[in-house]
Design a protein around this motif. Structure first.
Motif, PDB file in Angstrom:
ATOM      1  N   THR A   1       7.040 100.706 -59.332  1.00 55.39           N
ATOM      2  CA  THR A   1       8.131  99.870 -58.825  1.00 55.39           C
ATOM      3  C   THR A   1       9.397 100.696 -58.592  1.00 55.39           C
ATOM      4  OG1 THR A   1       8.849  99.251 -61.054  1.00 55.39           O
ATOM      5  CG2 THR A   1       7.261  97.801 -59.972  1.00 55.39           C
TER       6      THR A   1
ATOM      7  N   VAL B   1      10.619  96.977 -54.648  1.00 57.76           N
ATOM      8  CA  VAL B   1       9.408  97.392 -53.939  1.00 57.76           C
ATOM      9  C   VAL B   1       8.398  97.876 -54.969  1.00 57.76           C
ATOM     10  CG1 VAL B   1       8.440  98.931 -52.194  1.00 57.76           C
ATOM     11  CG2 VAL B   1      10.776  98.053 -51.924  1.00 57.76           C
TER      12      VAL B   1
ATOM     13  N   GLU C   1       4.151  99.194 -55.417  1.00 57.94           N
ATOM     14  CA  GLU C   1       2.953  99.574 -54.693  1.00 57.94           C
ATOM     15  C   GLU C   1       1.843  99.976 -55.644  1.00 57.94           C
ATOM     16  OE1 GLU C   1       4.409 102.611 -52.052  1.00 57.94           O
ATOM     17  OE2 GLU C   1       3.900 104.210 -53.465  1.00 57.94           O
ATOM     18  N   THR C   2       0.623  99.887 -55.127  1.00 61.54           N
ATOM     19  CA  THR C   2      -0.536 100.278 -55.906  1.00 61.54           C
ATOM     20  C   THR C   2      -0.502 101.778 -56.159  1.00 61.54           C
ATOM     21  OG1 THR C   2      -1.781 100.497 -53.838  1.00 61.54           O
ATOM     22  CG2 THR C   2      -2.007  98.421 -55.045  1.00 61.54           C
TER      23      THR C   2
ATOM     24  N   VAL D   1      -0.434 102.311 -45.096  1.00 61.15           N
ATOM     25  CA  VAL D   1       0.219 101.378 -46.012  1.00 61.15           C
ATOM     26  C   VAL D   1       0.223  99.986 -45.394  1.00 61.15           C
ATOM     27  CG1 VAL D   1       2.358 100.814 -47.227  1.00 61.15           C
ATOM     28  CG2 VAL D   1       1.696 103.218 -46.903  1.00 61.15           C
TER      29      VAL D   1
ATOM     30  N   MET E   1       1.923  96.253 -46.065  1.00 57.78           N
ATOM     31  CA  MET E   1       3.016  95.640 -46.826  1.00 57.78           C
ATOM     32  C   MET E   1       2.936  94.121 -46.801  1.00 57.78           C
ATOM     33  SD  MET E   1       6.464  97.893 -46.135  1.00 57.78           S
ATOM     34  CE  MET E   1       7.312  96.940 -47.441  1.00 57.78           C
TER      35      MET E   1
ATOM     36  N   LYS F   1      -3.047 102.029 -49.296  1.00 56.12           N
ATOM     37  CA  LYS F   1      -2.003 101.712 -50.275  1.00 56.12           C
ATOM     38  C   LYS F   1      -1.412 100.358 -49.925  1.00 56.12           C
ATOM     39  CE  LYS F   1       0.263 105.010 -52.146  1.00 56.12           C
ATOM     40  NZ  LYS F   1      -0.157 104.789 -53.562  1.00 56.12           N
TER      41      LYS F   1
ATOM     42  N   ARG G   1       1.658  97.671 -50.600  1.00 55.96           N
ATOM     43  CA  ARG G   1       3.054  97.659 -51.033  1.00 55.96           C
ATOM     44  C   ARG G   1       3.591  96.235 -50.953  1.00 55.96           C
ATOM     45  NH1 ARG G   1       6.123 101.903 -47.713  1.00 55.96           N
ATOM     46  NH2 ARG G   1       4.829 103.276 -49.025  1.00 55.96           N
TER      47      ARG G   1
ATOM     48  N   ALA H   1       7.034  93.830 -51.316  1.00 58.34           N
ATOM     49  CA  ALA H   1       8.492  93.924 -51.253  1.00 58.34           C
ATOM     50  C   ALA H   1       9.121  92.560 -51.515  1.00 58.34           C
ATOM     51  CB  ALA H   1       8.935  94.451 -49.894  1.00 58.34           C
TER      52      ALA H   1
END
Length: 329
Positions: free
Chosen positions: A86, A102, A104-105, A113, A115, A156, A158, A160
């Motif tokens: 984070t 934000v 993400e893994t 990515v 989102m 990935k 993400r 938000a």
């Protein structure tokens, strides 16, 4: 969701690649009934916490206030505990400091990515539980459920949580503008969820392919595939969706401005439900989708749990699908 003029969408379609997913797999990607119900109950628990926070901080969670900070701290704590990476991003906002969260893994290809975003702030006049506690709580629980599954994502993922959306998309705009061109090119898709539990709910997905022929035109290449995935999920849940225009009123705006494919769901704000929509979805024709829009009555009692569950299912499906599937050019 603020009242905001339409954003231009004619920016160059940049280096973001389209996500092409097999829509036939949508039903199989959903959680089972028991898991979906448990997830929806967890979303409601998050909403209760956001309401408690507002009640303890002057009745709102507006950007820059203690209520917003407490909301951010709550969500960050949940994501940290689940193992996400984070980051809190600060930005100037109306003479003060705003904040985005934000997450993400840890795993997944950082060059591909996907989102998922929702604004976390309320207006100053109320606790903002539908607008937009619902979107924030739903993507939070989708993230927690995905982490609990123990899968390593191909891409990935993400998540938000935007600040100062109600002041004019300030947080999401700052985020996109802070990215380099190369960083923007790594974002294959952005999915936005703003008001997913309106009490007189409609079921809308952003019109990525401009099949409705209304307003701003299609989204960047790849947006049509996002729309189709979400449409399939909602149809499977018994709520066939209608398109809604990319009119720039929520946090997808800065992303489509730079050519990033986008989509999302929406259950309606101050507009009135038509008789045809009431026949299709139920509810009251001639009444606003959310009669408590931007008011103090936007509390947990202002959330339709069936609409919340259907949208949460669509979000969960999309997280699983986009985490696993390589984007196709």
């Amino acid at each position: 969701m603020p009242n905001r003029p339409t954003l231009a969408t004619a920016a160059a379609l940049a280096a973001a690649t389209a996500l092409v997913l097999p829509t036939a797999a949508v039903a199989e990607s959903s959680t089972g009934t028991e898991g979906l119900r448990a997830g929806t109950l967890a979303v409601q628990d998050h909403l209760q916490e956001l309401q408690n926070i507002a009640e303890s901080h002057g009745g709102n969670r507006a950007s820059g206030t203690p209520g917003y900070q407490a909301s951010l701290d709550y969500i960050k704590g949940q994501l940290d505990q689940a193992g996400f990476t984070t980051t809190v991003q600060e930005f100037p906002s109306l003479g003060g400091t705003g904040k985005n969260l934000v997450a993400e893994t840890p795993g997944g290809d950082a060059n591909q990515v996907v989102m998922f975003g929702a604004h976390l702030d309320s207006v100053g006049d109320g606790p903002g539980i539908n607008d937009n506690g619902t979107g924030s709580a739903a993507i939070l629980q989708a993230a927690l459920d995905y982490a609990a599954g123990g899968e390593t994502p191909t891409n990935k993922v993400r998540f938000a949580f935007w600040g100062a959306e109600e002041e004019g998309l300030v947080g999401s705009t700052h985020y996109v503008e802070s990215l380099t061109e190369a960083e923007r090119g790594k974002i294959a898709a952005y999915l936005n969820f703003d008001m997913v539990g309106s009490p007189n709910a409609g079921y809308f997905t952003y019109d990525g392919d401009d099949s409705d022929g209304v307003g701003a035109g299609p989204g960047p290449e790849g947006s049509a595939q996002i729309e189709q995935l979400l449409n399939d999920s909602l149809s499977a849940a018994g709520a066939p969706a209608e398109g809604t225009d990319f009119d720039g009123r929520s946090d997808y705006g800065p992303f489509i401005e730079v050519g990033i494919p986008a989509g999302g769901t929406f259950t309606g704000a101050e507009q009135s439900k038509t008789p045809e929509q009431a026949e299709k979805w139920g509810g009251q024709a001639g009444e606003a989708f959310d009669p408590c829009y931007h008011q103090s009555c936007d509390t947990l009692d202002n959330v339709d749990t069936q609409a919340l569950e259907r949208n949460f299912a669509a979000i969960t499906n999309a997280v699983k699908a986009y985490a696993a599937q390589f984007p196709q050019p």
